[in-house]
Design an enzyme around this catalytic site. Structure first.
Site, PDB file in Angstrom:
ATOM      1  N   GLY A  23      44.183  66.946 118.956  1.00 36.07           N
ATOM      2  CA  GLY A  23      42.956  66.228 118.678  1.00 36.07           C
ATOM      3  C   GLY A  23      42.803  65.963 117.189  1.00 36.07           C
ATOM      4  O   GLY A  23      43.494  66.550 116.355  1.00 36.07           O
ATOM      5  N   CYS A  24      41.885  65.071 116.850  1.00 33.79           N
ATOM      6  CA  CYS A  24      41.715  64.675 115.447  1.00 33.79           C
ATOM      7  C   CYS A  24      41.125  65.820 114.613  1.00 33.79           C
ATOM      8  O   CYS A  24      41.673  66.170 113.554  1.00 33.79           O
ATOM      9  CB  CYS A  24      40.850  63.426 115.355  1.00 33.79           C
ATOM     10  SG  CYS A  24      39.329  63.465 116.338  1.00 33.79           S
ATOM     11  N   TYR A  25      40.034  66.420 115.072  1.00 32.28           N
ATOM     12  CA  TYR A  25      39.471  67.570 114.342  1.00 32.28           C
ATOM     13  C   TYR A  25      40.474  68.721 114.224  1.00 32.28           C
ATOM     14  O   TYR A  25      40.641  69.290 113.135  1.00 32.28           O
ATOM     15  CB  TYR A  25      38.201  68.072 115.030  1.00 32.28           C
ATOM     16  CG  TYR A  25      36.927  67.321 114.723  1.00 32.28           C
ATOM     17  CD1 TYR A  25      36.455  67.197 113.416  1.00 32.28           C
ATOM     18  CD2 TYR A  25      36.160  66.777 115.746  1.00 32.28           C
ATOM     19  CE1 TYR A  25      35.264  66.532 113.145  1.00 32.28           C
ATOM     20  CE2 TYR A  25      34.973  66.108 115.487  1.00 32.28           C
ATOM     21  CZ  TYR A  25      34.520  65.991 114.188  1.00 32.28           C
ATOM     22  OH  TYR A  25      33.346  65.336 113.920  1.00 32.28           O
ATOM     23  N   THR A  40      43.691  68.616 114.133  1.00 28.60           N
ATOM     24  CA  THR A  40      44.767  68.279 113.206  1.00 28.60           C
ATOM     25  C   THR A  40      44.372  68.623 111.778  1.00 28.60           C
ATOM     26  O   THR A  40      45.100  69.312 111.057  1.00 28.60           O
ATOM     27  CB  THR A  40      45.133  66.786 113.314  1.00 28.60           C
ATOM     28  OG1 THR A  40      45.695  66.535 114.614  1.00 28.60           O
ATOM     29  CG2 THR A  40      46.146  66.385 112.254  1.00 28.60           C
ATOM     30  N   ALA A  41      43.213  68.144 111.335  1.00 28.57           N
ATOM     31  CA  ALA A  41      42.761  68.428 109.971  1.00 28.57           C
ATOM     32  C   ALA A  41      42.502  69.915 109.780  1.00 28.57           C
ATOM     33  O   ALA A  41      42.903  70.518 108.775  1.00 28.57           O
ATOM     34  CB  ALA A  41      41.500  67.621 109.658  1.00 28.57           C
TER      35      ALA A  41
END
Length: 345
Positions: free
Chosen positions: A148-150, A152-153
């Site tokens: 997911g995007c969150y 990943t960061a």
């Protein structure tokens, strides 16, 4: 390689198109979407006129078996888990951008996503596709669950600190902020212009479906059961994620030492850039690119490590990372098709 994109009418799908049309080793042969079946992709996205003029079709396993080497699923959660098993059995390589295969424990998916999980054999076969973490496993994978995007960061920001045992895992607090494209193309009251313009909203506090995904990986890295505090906010911009993470240091450590550890950890990872001391990244500095920029500071007064990580949510947080994984799967240079300079200003 012949590529198919399922969910080509969404933001993740069109971002895959943006990069793959310039990838030297692939050709897009299929665009699929149940809701847009029969339409041209140019009708959905006029900016693709003269670049990729293909019709969107229904997904058909016989056509895929005959014409496709790799399928990207850029579909909402709950869709790919129903479709992927038959393509696994047919020997098609798959990169899934949804959340259906990220959680190894099906009961966690059921609890957080409020849906029945994927079949156990699919969950067992799926490799978690955080490239910088699982590169060697991805090389041999036939099924990749793109993060997911969150997560990943967040994970790229936390993993070195956990690997070096700098922080107390159960003290982690994550403050996440995302642009509106993370909610997808479908309109809602939450993402309506007059609702989000000049406004910042907290949402899904303590209930975001990315929480178990983050906890699954940090627990593996920390070799203990870790729970995190994770808060999410919508901010009035189109692209970008910023995650600011706070954790208690186990022992006092110099800020420059931490930065040096991070630089060494990511020295072979082109897409992760560590900022020098006293500087912190901004979302605009990675927009339109596959970079994750990380800034670090040590708050000596509170004995906390503070990490700031930024990505473009539809590139490194979705389509770009998926293509990075494709490159790893086929033994190509990871940067292939992804060496774009961030858009600035």
């Amino acid at each position: 390689m012949k590529i198919g994109i399922v969910g080509a009418n969404g933001y993740g799908g069109v971002e895959l198109i943006r990069y793959l049309v310039n990838h030297p080793y692939v050709e897009i042969k299929l665009l699929a979407s149940h809701s847009s079946n029969g339409n041209s992709i140019v009708e959905q996205y006029p900016h693709l006129q003269g670049i990729l003029e293909m019709n969107i079709s229904e997904l058909n396993i016989e056509d895929v078996k005959e014409n496709i080497d790799v399928l990207f699923f850029a579909t909402p959660s709950g869709v790919s888990k129903e479709l992927i098993p038959q393509y696994i059995e047919a020997g098609i390589k798959i990169i899934d951008l949804s959340g259906d295969l990220r959680l190894q424990d099906g009961s966690l998916y059921e609890g957080w996503y409020k849906n029945t999980p994927a079949p156990p054999f699919a969950l067992d076969k799926a490799i978690y596709g955080l490239t910088e973490l699982n590169r060697e496993l991805i090389k041999e994978a036939t099924l990749v669950a793109n993060p997911g995007c969150y997560p990943t960061a967040t994970l790229l920001g936390l993993i070195p600190a956990l690997q070096h045992k700098l922080i107390d895992g159960n003290s982690i607090v994550i403050d996440g902020k995302s642009g509106i494209s993370g909610a997808g193309r479908k309109t809602s009251a939450t993402t309506h212009y007059s609702e989000i313009n000049e406004n910042v909203k907290a949402y899904k506090l303590g209930k975001h479906q990315h929480i178990p995904e983050i906890e699954q990986i940090v627990s593996q890295i920390g070799n203990e059961n870790i729970t995190v505090t994770f808060s999410t906010h919508l901010v009035p911009m189109t692209r970008g994620i910023m995650c600011t993470m706070y954790a208690n240091l186990k022992e006092p450590i110099n800020e420059s030492k931490v930065i040096s550890l991070y630089e060494d950890y990511y020295k072979d990872d082109y897409f992760v850039r560590i900022r020098k001391g006293g500087t912190w990244p901004a979302t605009k500095e990675v927009t339109g690119s596959n970079f994750c920029d990380i800034g670090i500071t040590v708050d000596e007064r509170t004995n906390k490590l503070i990490i700031v990580a930024v990505i473009d949510n539809v590139v490194k947080g979705a389509a770009g990372q998926a293509i990075q994984n494709l490159n790893v799967m086929y033994g190509w240079d990871e940067k292939t098709g992804l060496q774009t300079t961030p858009l600035f200003p």
